[in-house]
Design an enzyme around this catalytic site. Sequence first.
Site, PDB file in Angstrom:
ATOM      1  N   SER A 185      35.417  58.384  53.835  1.00  0.00           N
ATOM      2  CA  SER A 185      34.037  58.783  53.587  1.00  0.00           C
ATOM      3  C   SER A 185      33.562  58.252  52.231  1.00  0.00           C
ATOM      4  O   SER A 185      33.711  57.077  51.938  1.00  0.00           O
ATOM      5  CB  SER A 185      33.906  60.306  53.676  1.00  0.00           C
ATOM      6  OG  SER A 185      32.561  60.710  53.626  1.00  0.00           O
ATOM      7  N   ASP A 219      26.342  55.997  52.342  1.00  0.00           N
ATOM      8  CA  ASP A 219      27.671  56.079  51.735  1.00  0.00           C
ATOM      9  C   ASP A 219      28.634  55.165  52.497  1.00  0.00           C
ATOM     10  O   ASP A 219      28.256  54.552  53.500  1.00  0.00           O
ATOM     11  CB  ASP A 219      28.150  57.532  51.677  1.00  0.00           C
ATOM     12  CG  ASP A 219      28.478  58.116  53.038  1.00  0.00           C
ATOM     13  OD1 ASP A 219      28.002  57.580  54.055  1.00  0.00           O
ATOM     14  OD2 ASP A 219      29.207  59.130  53.097  1.00  0.00           O
ATOM     15  N   SER A 242      24.198  68.265  51.173  1.00  0.00           N
ATOM     16  CA  SER A 242      24.928  67.122  50.616  1.00  0.00           C
ATOM     17  C   SER A 242      24.536  65.839  51.345  1.00  0.00           C
ATOM     18  O   SER A 242      25.376  65.102  51.834  1.00  0.00           O
ATOM     19  CB  SER A 242      26.437  67.354  50.701  1.00  0.00           C
ATOM     20  OG  SER A 242      26.829  67.671  52.025  1.00  0.00           O
ATOM     21  N   GLU A 255      22.605  69.318  56.099  1.00  0.00           N
ATOM     22  CA  GLU A 255      23.331  70.003  55.040  1.00  0.00           C
ATOM     23  C   GLU A 255      22.896  69.385  53.727  1.00  0.00           C
ATOM     24  O   GLU A 255      22.560  68.198  53.667  1.00  0.00           O
ATOM     25  CB  GLU A 255      24.845  69.902  55.230  1.00  0.00           C
ATOM     26  CG  GLU A 255      25.406  68.496  55.244  1.00  0.00           C
ATOM     27  CD  GLU A 255      26.912  68.467  55.492  1.00  0.00           C
ATOM     28  OE1 GLU A 255      27.498  69.536  55.712  1.00  0.00           O
ATOM     29  OE2 GLU A 255      27.488  67.364  55.469  1.00  0.00           O
TER      30      GLU A 255
END
Length: 590
Positions: free
Chosen positions: A123, A289, A393, A391
């Site tokens: 991730s 990301d 984040s 969420e």
Amino acid sequence: MNKELRDRLCCRLTFGTAGLRSAMGAGFCYINDLTVIQSTQGMYKYLERCFSDFRQRGFVVGYDTRGQVTSSCSSKRLAKLTAAVLLAKGVPVYLFSKYVPTPFVPYAVRQLKAAAGVMITASHNRKEDNGYFSKCQVFLCQVYWENGAQITSPHDKEILKCIEECVEPWNGSWNENLVDTSPLTQDPLEEISKIYMEDLKKICYHRELNTKTNLKFIHTSFHGVGHDYVQLAFKAFGFKPPIPVPEQKDPDPDFSTVKCPNPEEGECVLELSLRLAEKESARVVVATDPDADRLAVAELQENGRWKVFTGNELAALFGWWMFRSWKANGSKEADVKNVYMLATTVSSKILKAIALKEGFHFEETLPGFKWIGSRVKDLLDNGKEVLFAFEESIGFMCGTSVLDKDGVSAAVVIAEMASYLETKNLTLAQQLTEIYEMYGYHISKTSYFLCYEPPTIKRVFEKLRNFDSPKSYPKSCGAYGILHVRDVTTGYDSSQLNKKSVLPASKNSQMITFTFQNGCVATLRTSGTEPKIKYYAEMCAQSGSSLPTSLKKKQTLLFSVPSAFLGEKCFIPPHTIYIISVYCSWKEGV
């Protein structure tokens, strides 16, 4: 080195909020060839028990671009070993021939009607991590069930039991060459990529406008998997390709241009993309990301400064946009009472405020998209319509093609939103202000403390549960009284008549929420993917309340004070934990 040997050999991998997670290294509690083989053998045994047609339905395996030169280990090698275990047992495996975004795995599981799937990824974690993680990459083995959502209990516990029963590698489990020779291996890349991009068009509402927009977009993939797929997504929406950051466009497991490949960190890691945007006269930057399941967004403001939106701010924009688009494009018979949006309990309640005013339903879940995905599937099975979930984040789910957070779809949806707002002479930031003025200001603060020692983390939370005396929580923080305490780890909630939490207890993670008398809600929890103690706080004004100038100047929530709240000795020096003390209030609203 007895302690290190015990740490490495005397415990096994366990499921967190994002799957099996650990650093790469030697030992039964680390990610390596053996533990991946053992984990896959356990999954095979459990799936064989659950699905009588497992050998017909097959299994999906995806991977990112991580790698570790010193051990010759990589996501691709671990994916091949995962596939080998299943192929050796006669199970068809859909193994992507190339790195893919994490959302492609749950999407493929549903599209191919596979029994389950696994994504091998680290991730947005750092290339190297200190302390407990032994200076090596942290890998997540995300496991998806047949419904396309991450597994929840009891599947995780049952798989762990099966892993314990299958620790001896089977014949063929080490043979990673099976993926090249077995007729049971299939490459779903072309098919899945094609139908994913077609499905994206379901949430494209202004294609003609997109083809004409003068807005330029910069995209950085942080040396990960996102470049090719974001380019295709923009094409599917009718846009010109976003301008890539050349130094960060191609996969690089060393992440040579950033200290941390996590776009959540904000402007400090977006430096190259912001400078390129200024050079190209682009106003909007989108950043995925490394495994492309999260999205960060920055926008150039009239004062020449960049605004990097928080996850909660982006959720306000996405929620407004998805509901507006549903209203504008839905049939006249569509019932708003059949519509849902979701968020994790530590995220902003802005969707709740929108839902209360517009008439649709809002639900909250435990932290982690596995809870959101599972609940969304339940709602869909019961004939409900889910427009959006998030969420804080920077994880967003627009539509329901993927029952997980998806940075690729989120990137192109925000681009369409920005292009539409441009025709109204509005920026994303200006629209955000309009949303707050319409539904009430939601001011939040989130951050974290690094902590590499699990025993230390446990002491911190046990101190909160036994603050002044055994089984007593803090009654105040500084000058601010605490009205209610919810401890999801133990299942306690003082606001309920029976003192039991409405959210299910989650004993494997730490999470305590404090509701203050002045309306602030603050949560302290452990991360499911990183060595962090995270904190979240939010204050909400009523719809129509203005935001005082003094509040804007103070950035609203100020976090301070008492080290005694937890006790300095509980934490690793020189850190002192600061919990939430709110120094401001509204004359109107809360």
